[in-house]
Design a protein around this motif. Sequence first.
Motif, PDB file in Angstrom:
ATOM      1  N   ARG A 246      54.245 -11.437 -21.381  1.00 44.61           N
ATOM      2  CA  ARG A 246      52.859 -10.971 -21.388  1.00 44.61           C
ATOM      3  C   ARG A 246      52.735  -9.532 -20.901  1.00 44.61           C
ATOM      4  NH1 ARG A 246      48.317 -10.649 -18.138  1.00 44.61           N
ATOM      5  NH2 ARG A 246      46.398 -11.466 -19.046  1.00 44.61           N
ATOM      6  N   GLU A 247      53.408  -9.205 -19.812  1.00 44.68           N
ATOM      7  CA  GLU A 247      53.296  -7.865 -19.228  1.00 44.68           C
ATOM      8  C   GLU A 247      53.830  -6.801 -20.175  1.00 44.68           C
ATOM      9  OE1 GLU A 247      54.524 -10.535 -17.452  1.00 44.68           O
ATOM     10  OE2 GLU A 247      52.585 -10.789 -16.461  1.00 44.68           O
ATOM     11  N   ALA A 248      54.958  -7.083 -20.802  1.00 48.15           N
ATOM     12  CA  ALA A 248      55.533  -6.120 -21.754  1.00 48.15           C
ATOM     13  C   ALA A 248      54.606  -5.927 -22.942  1.00 48.15           C
ATOM     14  CB  ALA A 248      56.901  -6.608 -22.219  1.00 48.15           C
ATOM     15  N   LEU A 249      53.936  -6.975 -23.351  1.00 45.09           N
ATOM     16  CA  LEU A 249      52.993  -6.890 -24.464  1.00 45.09           C
ATOM     17  C   LEU A 249      51.794  -6.029 -24.085  1.00 45.09           C
ATOM     18  CD1 LEU A 249      52.385  -7.985 -27.327  1.00 45.09           C
ATOM     19  CD2 LEU A 249      51.137  -9.829 -26.226  1.00 45.09           C
ATOM     20  N   LEU A 250      51.306  -6.191 -22.869  1.00 49.85           N
ATOM     21  CA  LEU A 250      50.164  -5.393 -22.424  1.00 49.85           C
ATOM     22  C   LEU A 250      50.524  -3.920 -22.218  1.00 49.85           C
ATOM     23  CD1 LEU A 250      48.482  -7.850 -19.907  1.00 49.85           C
ATOM     24  CD2 LEU A 250      47.608  -7.119 -22.137  1.00 49.85           C
ATOM     25  N   GLU A 251      51.760  -3.644 -21.822  1.00 50.07           N
ATOM     26  CA  GLU A 251      52.194  -2.266 -21.581  1.00 50.07           C
ATOM     27  C   GLU A 251      52.354  -1.479 -22.874  1.00 50.07           C
ATOM     28  OE1 GLU A 251      55.756  -2.464 -19.285  1.00 50.07           O
ATOM     29  OE2 GLU A 251      54.723  -3.286 -17.537  1.00 50.07           O
ATOM     30  N   ASN A 252      52.745  -2.138 -23.952  1.00 52.13           N
ATOM     31  CA  ASN A 252      52.967  -1.467 -25.225  1.00 52.13           C
ATOM     32  C   ASN A 252      51.642  -1.358 -25.980  1.00 52.13           C
ATOM     33  OD1 ASN A 252      53.869  -0.452 -27.619  1.00 52.13           O
ATOM     34  ND2 ASN A 252      55.386  -2.058 -27.983  1.00 52.13           N
TER      35      ASN A 252
ATOM     36  N   LEU B 177      56.781 -15.174 -30.629  1.00 54.28           N
ATOM     37  CA  LEU B 177      55.806 -14.103 -30.546  1.00 54.28           C
ATOM     38  C   LEU B 177      55.644 -13.706 -29.089  1.00 54.28           C
ATOM     39  CD1 LEU B 177      53.754 -12.597 -32.414  1.00 54.28           C
ATOM     40  CD2 LEU B 177      52.102 -14.327 -31.749  1.00 54.28           C
ATOM     41  N   PRO B 178      55.794 -12.431 -28.767  1.00 58.53           N
ATOM     42  CA  PRO B 178      55.580 -12.023 -27.384  1.00 58.53           C
ATOM     43  C   PRO B 178      54.154 -12.346 -26.954  1.00 58.53           C
ATOM     44  CG  PRO B 178      56.445 -10.200 -28.693  1.00 58.53           C
ATOM     45  CD  PRO B 178      56.144 -11.316 -29.630  1.00 58.53           C
ATOM     46  N   GLY B 179      54.009 -12.912 -25.780  1.00 61.59           N
ATOM     47  CA  GLY B 179      52.699 -13.256 -25.254  1.00 61.59           C
ATOM     48  C   GLY B 179      52.335 -14.714 -25.461  1.00 61.59           C
ATOM     49  N   LEU B 180      53.120 -15.447 -26.262  1.00 60.25           N
ATOM     50  CA  LEU B 180      52.839 -16.859 -26.498  1.00 60.25           C
ATOM     51  C   LEU B 180      53.490 -17.684 -25.393  1.00 60.25           C
ATOM     52  CD1 LEU B 180      51.639 -19.044 -28.327  1.00 60.25           C
ATOM     53  CD2 LEU B 180      53.801 -19.059 -29.566  1.00 60.25           C
ATOM     54  N   CYS B 181      52.674 -18.404 -24.674  1.00 57.23           N
ATOM     55  CA  CYS B 181      53.142 -19.191 -23.536  1.00 57.23           C
ATOM     56  C   CYS B 181      54.083 -20.306 -23.995  1.00 57.23           C
ATOM     57  CB  CYS B 181      51.932 -19.785 -22.815  1.00 57.23           C
ATOM     58  SG  CYS B 181      52.348 -20.739 -21.354  1.00 57.23           S
ATOM     59  N   ARG B 182      55.057 -20.610 -23.181  1.00 60.01           N
ATOM     60  CA  ARG B 182      56.040 -21.651 -23.484  1.00 60.01           C
ATOM     61  C   ARG B 182      55.357 -23.003 -23.685  1.00 60.01           C
ATOM     62  NH1 ARG B 182      58.063 -25.246 -19.965  1.00 60.01           N
ATOM     63  NH2 ARG B 182      57.190 -24.070 -18.236  1.00 60.01           N
ATOM     64  N   LYS B 183      54.376 -23.312 -22.867  1.00 61.58           N
ATOM     65  CA  LYS B 183      53.682 -24.592 -22.988  1.00 61.58           C
ATOM     66  C   LYS B 183      52.887 -24.671 -24.294  1.00 61.58           C
ATOM     67  CE  LYS B 183      53.349 -25.679 -18.117  1.00 61.58           C
ATOM     68  NZ  LYS B 183      52.441 -25.981 -17.003  1.00 61.58           N
ATOM     69  N   THR B 184      52.314 -23.572 -24.710  1.00 59.04           N
ATOM     70  CA  THR B 184      51.562 -23.544 -25.963  1.00 59.04           C
ATOM     71  C   THR B 184      52.504 -23.733 -27.137  1.00 59.04           C
ATOM     72  OG1 THR B 184      49.994 -22.032 -24.939  1.00 59.04           O
ATOM     73  CG2 THR B 184      49.918 -22.223 -27.322  1.00 59.04           C
ATOM     74  N   ARG B 185      53.693 -23.116 -27.064  1.00 57.89           N
ATOM     75  CA  ARG B 185      54.701 -23.277 -28.126  1.00 57.89           C
ATOM     76  C   ARG B 185      55.090 -24.740 -28.295  1.00 57.89           C
ATOM     77  NH1 ARG B 185      57.755 -18.349 -26.489  1.00 57.89           N
ATOM     78  NH2 ARG B 185      58.583 -19.711 -24.901  1.00 57.89           N
ATOM     79  N   GLN B 186      55.051 -25.512 -27.220  1.00 58.59           N
ATOM     80  CA  GLN B 186      55.397 -26.927 -27.283  1.00 58.59           C
ATOM     81  C   GLN B 186      54.192 -27.786 -27.656  1.00 58.59           C
ATOM     82  OE1 GLN B 186      56.898 -27.552 -23.351  1.00 58.59           O
ATOM     83  NE2 GLN B 186      58.900 -26.660 -23.798  1.00 58.59           N
TER      84      GLN B 186
ATOM     85  N   ALA C 273      48.206  -7.731 -29.619  1.00 58.34           N
ATOM     86  CA  ALA C 273      47.871  -8.542 -28.447  1.00 58.34           C
ATOM     87  C   ALA C 273      46.862  -9.640 -28.769  1.00 58.34           C
ATOM     88  CB  ALA C 273      47.355  -7.653 -27.331  1.00 58.34           C
ATOM     89  N   ARG C 274      46.709  -9.984 -30.049  1.00 60.88           N
ATOM     90  CA  ARG C 274      45.739 -11.027 -30.415  1.00 60.88           C
ATOM     91  C   ARG C 274      46.067 -12.362 -29.762  1.00 60.88           C
ATOM     92  NH1 ARG C 274      45.726 -11.067 -36.796  1.00 60.88           N
ATOM     93  NH2 ARG C 274      47.929 -10.706 -36.400  1.00 60.88           N
ATOM     94  N   ILE C 275      47.325 -12.652 -29.562  1.00 60.56           N
ATOM     95  CA  ILE C 275      47.728 -13.933 -28.993  1.00 60.56           C
ATOM     96  C   ILE C 275      47.188 -14.100 -27.572  1.00 60.56           C
ATOM     97  CG2 ILE C 275      49.955 -13.183 -28.091  1.00 60.56           C
ATOM     98  CD1 ILE C 275      49.213 -16.534 -29.788  1.00 60.56           C
ATOM     99  N   LEU C 276      46.964 -12.997 -26.874  1.00 54.89           N
ATOM    100  CA  LEU C 276      46.457 -13.081 -25.503  1.00 54.89           C
ATOM    101  C   LEU C 276      44.994 -13.495 -25.453  1.00 54.89           C
ATOM    102  CD1 LEU C 276      48.190 -10.014 -23.845  1.00 54.89           C
ATOM    103  CD2 LEU C 276      48.868 -12.410 -23.796  1.00 54.89           C
ATOM    104  N   ARG C 277      44.305 -13.475 -26.577  1.00 48.62           N
ATOM    105  CA  ARG C 277      42.916 -13.943 -26.623  1.00 48.62           C
ATOM    106  C   ARG C 277      42.829 -15.462 -26.571  1.00 48.62           C
ATOM    107  NH1 ARG C 277      40.771 -10.970 -31.715  1.00 48.62           N
ATOM    108  NH2 ARG C 277      42.097  -9.168 -31.491  1.00 48.62           N
ATOM    109  N   LEU C 278      43.963 -16.131 -26.687  1.00 50.18           N
ATOM    110  CA  LEU C 278      43.993 -17.586 -26.606  1.00 50.18           C
ATOM    111  C   LEU C 278      43.982 -17.998 -25.133  1.00 50.18           C
ATOM    112  CD1 LEU C 278      44.234 -20.209 -28.300  1.00 50.18           C
ATOM    113  CD2 LEU C 278      46.692 -20.037 -27.993  1.00 50.18           C
TER     114      LEU C 278
END
Length: 133
Positions: free
Chosen positions: A20-26, A94-103, A31-36
């Motif tokens: 998440r942090e690397a996604l926000l820095e770039n 996808l960078p920013g996609l939480c591990r729990k959400t992926r499952q 960063a659409r995935i962070l809206r979830l």
Amino acid sequence: MTPTPALRQPCPPGACDCGREALLENADSDARILRLTRAEEKRLLERLENLESLADLEKMQQRIYEQLGLRVAVAPGFNEVRSMRGMAVQIDTLPGLCRKTRQAIPTAIRRALEKRPEIAYSLLNAHDLFRDT
């Protein structure tokens, strides 16, 4: 003044590998995935568990891609499909996609297929059920 969309809260340190942090820095990253947010994730999972048809599943796959930039592919597994666990649900990394959400997304889709087996049958037919005969 336009309101800033709510972003997902960061996971506890060491609990996730989402980047998440690397996604926000770039600044050039998507960063659409962070809206979830967690509330939106619950709504998404509930919606996925209550699919009505194969067309509904395909529509949800398209909307997830359009709104979050996340590709979800559902197809019969390589080996024989004896249960809904034989269905392959692939999610792009996808960078920013939480591990729990992926499952959680594949689990919700499999629950929907178990509730409505006609969706699974339609999916099998769409992928040429009788290809080896």
